[in-house]
Design a protein around this motif. Structure first.
Motif, mmCIF file in Angstrom:
data_model
loop_
_atom_site.group_PDB
_atom_site.id
_atom_site.type_symbol
_atom_site.label_atom_id
_atom_site.label_comp_id
_atom_site.label_asym_id
_atom_site.label_seq_id
_atom_site.Cartn_x
_atom_site.Cartn_y
_atom_site.Cartn_z
ATOM 1 N N TRP A 1 0.815 -1.224 0.000
ATOM 2 C CA TRP A 1 0.000 0.000 0.000
ATOM 3 C C TRP A 1 0.845 1.269 0.000
ATOM 4 C CZ3 TRP A 1 -4.697 0.414 -1.582
ATOM 5 C CH2 TRP A 1 -5.543 -0.698 -1.529
ATOM 6 N N LEU A 2 2.142 1.139 0.235
ATOM 7 C CA LEU A 2 3.017 2.295 0.054
ATOM 8 C C LEU A 2 3.342 2.515 -1.423
ATOM 9 C CD1 LEU A 2 5.570 1.752 2.988
ATOM 10 C CD2 LEU A 2 3.643 3.360 2.890
ATOM 11 N N VAL A 3 3.204 1.461 -2.203
ATOM 12 C CA VAL A 3 3.545 1.508 -3.624
ATOM 13 C C VAL A 3 2.335 1.862 -4.493
ATOM 14 C CG1 VAL A 3 4.347 0.113 -5.595
ATOM 15 C CG2 VAL A 3 5.443 -0.112 -3.341
ATOM 16 N N TRP A 4 1.155 1.388 -4.098
ATOM 17 C CA TRP A 4 -0.014 1.547 -4.973
ATOM 18 C C TRP A 4 -0.305 3.001 -5.353
ATOM 19 C CZ3 TRP A 4 -1.483 -2.089 -7.891
ATOM 20 C CH2 TRP A 4 -1.484 -3.423 -7.496
ATOM 21 N N PRO A 5 -0.301 3.982 -4.438
ATOM 22 C CA PRO A 5 -0.574 5.357 -4.870
ATOM 23 C C PRO A 5 0.418 5.883 -5.905
ATOM 24 C CG PRO A 5 -0.796 5.179 -2.491
ATOM 25 C CD PRO A 5 -0.193 3.891 -2.963
ATOM 26 N N LEU A 6 1.702 5.510 -5.734
ATOM 27 C CA LEU A 6 2.702 5.916 -6.728
ATOM 28 C C LEU A 6 2.418 5.251 -8.070
ATOM 29 C CD1 LEU A 6 5.941 5.682 -4.525
ATOM 30 C CD2 LEU A 6 4.626 7.732 -5.111
ATOM 31 N N TYR A 7 2.025 3.996 -8.021
ATOM 32 C CA TYR A 7 1.692 3.269 -9.254
ATOM 33 C C TYR A 7 0.512 3.923 -9.961
ATOM 34 C CZ TYR A 7 -0.530 -0.214 -12.213
ATOM 35 O OH TYR A 7 -1.148 -0.855 -13.279
ATOM 36 N N TRP A 8 -0.525 4.255 -9.204
ATOM 37 C CA TRP A 8 -1.705 4.851 -9.826
ATOM 38 C C TRP A 8 -1.368 6.159 -10.553
ATOM 39 C CZ3 TRP A 8 -4.560 4.045 -4.582
ATOM 40 C CH2 TRP A 8 -4.927 2.694 -4.455
ATOM 41 N N ALA A 9 -0.578 7.008 -9.893
ATOM 42 C CA ALA A 9 -0.202 8.279 -10.524
ATOM 43 C C ALA A 9 0.629 8.041 -11.786
ATOM 44 C CB ALA A 9 0.569 9.144 -9.531
ATOM 45 N N ALA A 10 1.611 7.137 -11.694
ATOM 46 C CA ALA A 10 2.480 6.878 -12.835
ATOM 47 C C ALA A 10 1.740 6.171 -13.969
ATOM 48 C CB ALA A 10 3.686 6.043 -12.392
ATOM 49 N N GLN A 11 0.968 5.154 -13.632
ATOM 50 C CA GLN A 11 0.283 4.393 -14.666
ATOM 51 C C GLN A 11 -0.839 5.196 -15.314
ATOM 52 O OE1 GLN A 11 1.112 2.124 -16.580
ATOM 53 N NE2 GLN A 11 0.453 0.119 -15.783
ATOM 54 N N GLY A 12 -1.549 5.987 -14.530
ATOM 55 C CA GLY A 12 -2.580 6.847 -15.107
ATOM 56 C C GLY A 12 -1.992 7.843 -16.098
ATOM 57 N N THR A 13 -0.815 8.371 -15.774
ATOM 58 C CA THR A 13 -0.132 9.288 -16.688
ATOM 59 C C THR A 13 0.312 8.561 -17.954
ATOM 60 O OG1 THR A 13 0.656 10.578 -14.799
ATOM 61 C CG2 THR A 13 1.763 10.934 -16.895
ATOM 62 N N MET A 14 0.748 7.318 -17.827
ATOM 63 C CA MET A 14 1.155 6.552 -19.002
ATOM 64 C C MET A 14 -0.045 6.171 -19.867
ATOM 65 S SD MET A 14 4.327 6.625 -19.010
ATOM 66 C CE MET A 14 4.336 5.736 -20.551
ATOM 67 N N PHE A 15 -1.183 5.894 -19.256
ATOM 68 C CA PHE A 15 -2.400 5.668 -20.057
ATOM 69 C C PHE A 15 -2.697 6.907 -20.901
ATOM 70 C CE2 PHE A 15 -4.896 2.161 -17.567
ATOM 71 C CZ PHE A 15 -3.802 1.313 -17.705
ATOM 72 N N TRP A 16 -2.526 8.067 -20.289
ATOM 73 C CA TRP A 16 -2.754 9.321 -21.011
ATOM 74 C C TRP A 16 -1.746 9.477 -22.148
ATOM 75 C CZ3 TRP A 16 -4.906 13.111 -23.211
ATOM 76 C CH2 TRP A 16 -4.312 14.362 -23.403
ATOM 77 N N ALA A 17 -0.505 9.041 -21.933
ATOM 78 C CA ALA A 17 0.504 9.087 -22.997
ATOM 79 C C ALA A 17 0.101 8.181 -24.158
ATOM 80 C CB ALA A 17 1.867 8.676 -22.447
ATOM 81 N N LEU A 18 -0.481 7.016 -23.859
ATOM 82 C CA LEU A 18 -0.980 6.135 -24.921
ATOM 83 C C LEU A 18 -2.079 6.820 -25.724
ATOM 84 C CD1 LEU A 18 -1.226 2.662 -23.114
ATOM 85 C CD2 LEU A 18 0.619 3.512 -24.578
ATOM 86 N N LEU B 1 -9.220 -3.468 -9.991
ATOM 87 C CA LEU B 1 -9.464 -2.064 -9.679
ATOM 88 C C LEU B 1 -8.143 -1.333 -9.442
ATOM 89 C CD1 LEU B 1 -11.449 0.253 -8.975
ATOM 90 C CD2 LEU B 1 -11.366 -0.557 -6.602
ATOM 91 N N LYS B 2 -7.245 -1.992 -8.704
ATOM 92 C CA LYS B 2 -5.956 -1.363 -8.406
ATOM 93 C C LYS B 2 -5.048 -1.301 -9.634
ATOM 94 C CE LYS B 2 -5.041 -4.097 -4.879
ATOM 95 N NZ LYS B 2 -4.323 -4.673 -3.716
ATOM 96 N N LEU B 3 -5.073 -2.367 -10.426
ATOM 97 C CA LEU B 3 -4.168 -2.409 -11.580
ATOM 98 C C LEU B 3 -4.669 -1.568 -12.754
ATOM 99 C CD1 LEU B 3 -3.143 -6.178 -11.661
ATOM 100 C CD2 LEU B 3 -1.621 -4.225 -11.263
ATOM 101 N N TYR B 4 -5.985 -1.553 -12.969
ATOM 102 C CA TYR B 4 -6.515 -0.887 -14.168
ATOM 103 C C TYR B 4 -7.534 0.207 -13.863
ATOM 104 C CZ TYR B 4 -8.422 -0.227 -18.861
ATOM 105 O OH TYR B 4 -8.815 0.333 -20.053
ATOM 106 N N GLY B 5 -8.449 -0.044 -12.952
ATOM 107 C CA GLY B 5 -9.567 0.885 -12.734
ATOM 108 C C GLY B 5 -9.123 2.270 -12.308
ATOM 109 N N ILE B 6 -8.308 2.339 -11.254
ATOM 110 C CA ILE B 6 -7.871 3.653 -10.760
ATOM 111 C C ILE B 6 -6.938 4.356 -11.753
ATOM 112 C CG2 ILE B 6 -6.644 4.852 -8.903
ATOM 113 C CD1 ILE B 6 -7.747 2.778 -6.964
ATOM 114 N N PRO B 7 -5.968 3.668 -12.374
ATOM 115 C CA PRO B 7 -5.179 4.333 -13.416
ATOM 116 C C PRO B 7 -6.033 4.848 -14.571
ATOM 117 C CG PRO B 7 -4.041 2.366 -12.705
ATOM 118 C CD PRO B 7 -5.388 2.348 -12.044
ATOM 119 N N TYR B 8 -7.102 4.112 -14.907
ATOM 120 C CA TYR B 8 -8.004 4.599 -15.961
ATOM 121 C C TYR B 8 -8.629 5.939 -15.570
ATOM 122 C CZ TYR B 8 -12.194 5.126 -18.787
ATOM 123 O OH TYR B 8 -13.176 5.647 -19.595
ATOM 124 N N LEU B 9 -9.061 6.063 -14.312
ATOM 125 C CA LEU B 9 -9.643 7.325 -13.848
ATOM 126 C C LEU B 9 -8.607 8.457 -13.855
ATOM 127 C CD1 LEU B 9 -11.915 6.169 -10.874
ATOM 128 C CD2 LEU B 9 -12.614 6.876 -13.176
#
Length: 441
Positions: free
Chosen positions: A141-158, A302-310
């Motif tokens: 849970w220390l990693v997930w928020p960082l992942y969401w921010a980074a992965q959501g930004t990469m989805f936007w790059a796609l 939800l953690k891997l895809y749902g939140i990064p999608y948002l």
């Protein structure tokens, strides 16, 4: 000015009341008295003389302007510049043509390199997969928020790379653009052709109050007819930053149709097959995500895809909104004969996103992109620099960002508070503000 007269053993400055000569040489120096009778040099104690006059046979040298005069002149020129800036009218027709801007951009900026474009796709997809694998492995849970921010930004790059495919700036091969565009956009639940066609409409009509497709202003009549829920959702954070999925389904207030419906008035009959293809790809991706819920579990999905999608949706709405709103100077919108492709495109705004510029492929360099969407993203900065001398004051230099563009949050908040609607009449229009609090009717 400090003129000097040699008098016996003494040196005396000219009186400051004397006018400054306008010619370099004095044609008849014998007629000029350079000293005043009340000066101390004429006192009775000074060798008993009561009046002195100097006659010269050589031309006198005029001294240079002192620092005070230079400062005054600089202030005068500066005030003229300020006055010129104050009278600049952003809504006036520009003194240049689209062809003038095009001619200023180097030919190499128009070259599309499919290998280079594909290298960005490979890079971004590799990062997306690597982030997902790392987050799933660590599952902390220390990693997930960082992942969401980074992965959501990469989805936007796609999304931005798929956006290049939609404009044809990815390559000159239409089939390659379509295949890559479908893969990228479907992976983040965007119907490629449905979006591509409506986005083309946006570019072709940007700045037109009625004909623009996305983030265009509401008229006063439409704004005041909105129920309090719709008005709150449109102008109160964070709701506007979650609007994109709803826009895909039902467009903006005052417009009807869906990006998934081939019979929508967004499309002409010849485009219906393309829309059906995109809707099938979108549905397939949705089914894949649904199936993965049974493999890894709904919470993990939800953690891997749902939140990064948002997060991706928030990036999309945030960036696209600020391309067309929130500048410190009010920018015009047009109707009727006042609108043109050039004048509409000139009201877009460049933004600096700090470290994010490279990640999302310099999409903040938006003015030149709007005027010439066929230029690949990796040439936009050079093209913009080349076009600036032509654009002059019609180009608004973006504020320099820190590594993370927190300053743009303030621009967003201010815009949502004041950019509410435009008048129902008139051809050159500016946003107006509704000062009444939003209350339930």
């Amino acid at each position: 000015m400090a003129g000097l007269v040699l008098s016996g053993c003494a040196i005396k400055p000219f009186s400051q009341s004397l006018p400054i000569p306008t010619k370099r040489f004095i044609t008849n120096p014998s007629n000029i008295n350079l000293l005043h009778p009340k000066d101390p040099i004429f006192s009775p104690n000074f060798h008993g003389f009561s009046r002195w006059a100097v006659k010269v046979s050589a031309p006198l040298r005029i001294p240079s302007i002192d620092q005070q005069d230079l400062d005054l002149e600089r202030e005068r020129i500066s005030s003229l510049d300020v006055q010129e800036e104050e009278i600049f009218d952003a809504g006036a027709p520009p003194p240049f043509k689209l062809a003038d801007i095009r001619a200023a951009i180097p030919k190499r900026c128009w070259v599309k390199d499919p290998w280079r474009s594909m290298s960005y796709v490979v890079r971004d997809v590799a990062i997306v997969l690597g982030l997902a694998a790392a987050a799933a492995h660590l599952n902390n849970w220390l990693v997930w928020p960082l992942y969401w921010a980074a992965q959501g930004t990469m989805f936007w790059a796609l999304f931005v790379l798929g956006h290049d495919c939609g404009h044809g700036s990815f390559s000159n091969n239409a089939k390659l653009n379509s295949v890559v565009g479908h893969l990228l956009h479907s992976s983040i639940l965007v119907p490629y052709h449905g979006w591509r066609i409506s986005h083309r409409t946006h570019h072709q009509n940007h700045g037109h109050v009625e004909n623009d497709e996305s983030w265009h202003p509401l008229t006063e009549k439409t704004f005041k007819s909105l129920d309090w829920i719709t008005r709150t959702l449109r102008f109160t954070l964070p709701f506007p930053m979650l609007a994109y999925p709803f826009y895909l389904w039902n467009r903006s207030p005052g417009k009807s149709g869906s990006h998934f419906d081939p019979s929508s008035d967004l499309f002409v009959p010849a485009e219906q097959k393309d829309v059906i293809t995109s809707t099938i790809c979108w549905t397939t991706m949705l089914a894949l995500l649904f199936g993965l819920n049974f493999v890894v579990g709904p919470v993990q999905m939800l953690k891997l895809y749902g939140i990064p999608y948002l997060i991706n949706v928030m990036w999309l709405d945030f960036v696209t909104y600020l391309h067309h709103h929130g500048h410190e100077d009010k920018l015009p919108w047009y109707r009727g004969k006042e609108w043109s492709y050039l004048r509409g495109g000139l009201t877009t705004i460049d933004r600096d996103y700090g470290w994010i510029n490279n990640i999302h492929h310099d999409i903040g360099t938006h003015v030149i992109h709007h005027l010439f969407p066929q230029i690949p993203h990796y040439h936009l900065i050079e093209a913009t620099e080349a076009a600036k001398p032509v654009l002059g004051k019609y180009y608004r230099e973006p504020k320099k960002s820190s590594p993370i563009p927190f300053h743009l949050l303030g621009e967003l908040v201010r815009s949502l508070k004041k950019d509410h609607y435009v008048s129902d009449t008139g051809d050159v229009l500016y946003y107006q503000t509704d000062d009444k609090p939003c209350k339930e009717k």
